[in-house]
Design a protein around this motif. Structure first.
Motif, PDB file in Angstrom:
ATOM      1  N   GLY A 132       0.832  -1.188   0.000  1.00 47.56           N
ATOM      2  CA  GLY A 132       0.000   0.000   0.000  1.00 47.56           C
ATOM      3  C   GLY A 132       0.866   1.237   0.000  1.00 47.56           C
ATOM      4  N   SER A 133       0.209   2.365   0.019  1.00 46.59           N
ATOM      5  CA  SER A 133       0.883   3.657   0.082  1.00 46.59           C
ATOM      6  C   SER A 133       0.256   4.475   1.189  1.00 46.59           C
ATOM      7  N   LEU A 134       1.111   5.167   1.918  1.00 41.53           N
ATOM      8  CA  LEU A 134       0.676   5.988   3.039  1.00 41.53           C
ATOM      9  C   LEU A 134       1.290   7.372   2.855  1.00 41.53           C
ATOM     10  N   VAL A 135       0.493   8.410   3.069  1.00 40.63           N
ATOM     11  CA  VAL A 135       0.967   9.787   2.946  1.00 40.63           C
ATOM     12  C   VAL A 135       0.579  10.554   4.207  1.00 40.63           C
ATOM     13  N   VAL A 136       1.538  11.260   4.776  1.00 41.48           N
ATOM     14  CA  VAL A 136       1.290  12.132   5.922  1.00 41.48           C
ATOM     15  C   VAL A 136       1.938  13.475   5.613  1.00 41.48           C
ATOM     16  N   ILE A 137       1.169  14.547   5.744  1.00 44.59           N
ATOM     17  CA  ILE A 137       1.651  15.895   5.460  1.00 44.59           C
ATOM     18  C   ILE A 137       1.788  16.659   6.775  1.00 44.59           C
ATOM     19  N   VAL A 138       2.992  17.209   7.010  1.00 47.52           N
ATOM     20  CA  VAL A 138       3.273  17.960   8.235  1.00 47.52           C
ATOM     21  C   VAL A 138       3.931  19.291   7.860  1.00 47.52           C
ATOM     22  N   ASP A 139       4.036  20.177   8.833  1.00 53.36           N
ATOM     23  CA  ASP A 139       4.737  21.433   8.626  1.00 53.36           C
ATOM     24  C   ASP A 139       6.201  21.133   8.295  1.00 53.36           C
ATOM     25  N   ARG A 140       6.785  21.935   7.455  1.00 53.61           N
ATOM     26  CA  ARG A 140       8.171  21.709   7.013  1.00 53.61           C
ATOM     27  C   ARG A 140       9.125  21.568   8.201  1.00 53.61           C
ATOM     28  N   ARG A 141       8.961  22.388   9.242  1.00 52.52           N
ATOM     29  CA  ARG A 141       9.857  22.331  10.407  1.00 52.52           C
ATOM     30  C   ARG A 141       9.785  20.992  11.134  1.00 52.52           C
ATOM     31  N   ASP A 142       8.672  20.280  11.001  1.00 57.55           N
ATOM     32  CA  ASP A 142       8.492  19.008  11.696  1.00 57.55           C
ATOM     33  C   ASP A 142       8.873  17.804  10.847  1.00 57.55           C
ATOM     34  N   GLY A 143       9.360  18.031   9.637  1.00 53.10           N
ATOM     35  CA  GLY A 143       9.628  16.934   8.709  1.00 53.10           C
ATOM     36  C   GLY A 143      10.564  15.868   9.232  1.00 53.10           C
TER      37      GLY A 143
END
Length: 183
Positions: free
Chosen positions: A152-163
């Motif tokens: 499968g594929s999983l995507v999580v988007i966070v603030d750049r500073r938290d990458g």
């Protein structure tokens, strides 16, 4: 409905209690008191504690499993409305990285995407989100899709500073996805 059935239903409405019960780390008396006082359960706390002990006997044991997945990080993504996504910084084949309802994740913006491919599913996403919440990393968007096989594929988007923090957290979460014995 019997008190035992009501107790089971109320515990299932609070998944953290179900996890603790399965793991054998639950304080029955304290949990029973909490369920009666704040959880909306109508009954005697001692009887609820007994129902919790009996419920524990019927549950499979808590366990974790390592998920084999490759996790990559991609900076400079954004979360926009579908209307804004048309022709703006799209991903592979001109499509957004993720589209849910009226929102899309595109390849132009101030966020970081964590992309995991391999043995991921909804349980893996849930584990990652819970851990990210525990370390105070805000998630702007997330999704998972499982194909015809086990991959499968999983995507999580966070603030750049938290990458970087989010990358470590997601990798750790995939190494110990909660489940039950035998899963």
């Amino acid at each position: 409905m019997s008190l035992a059935a009501a107790t089971r239903e109320t515990v299932r409405e609070h998944p953290f209690l179900l996890d603790a019960l399965r793991a054998g780390t639950l304080n029955y008396s304290a949990t029973a008191a909490w369920l009666v006082e704040r959880g909306g359960l109508d009954g005697d706390a001692d009887a609820v504690a007994t129902a919790l002990r009996r419920f524990r006997e019927d549950l499979p044991a808590y366990a974790t499993a390592d998920r084999t997945a490759s996790v990559t990080m991609r900076s400079g993504v954004g979360v926009v409305t579908d209307a804004e996504a048309d022709g703006v910084g799209e991903g592979v084949d001109g499509e957004p990285l993720l589209r849910v309802g009226g929102a899309a994740v595109v390849s132009e913006g101030s966020h970081t995407a964590l992309l995991a491919t391999g043995g991921v599913d909804a349980a893996a996403l849930s584990a990652a989100l819970r851990r990210l919440d525990a370390v105070d990393v805000a998630v702007a968007a997330a999704g998972v899709a499982v194909g015809g096989g086990d991959d499968g594929s999983l995507v999580v988007i966070v603030d750049r500073r938290d990458g970087a923090t989010a990358l470590r957290v997601v990798e750790d979460a995939l190494a110990a996805v909660p489940g039950v014995d035998g899963e």
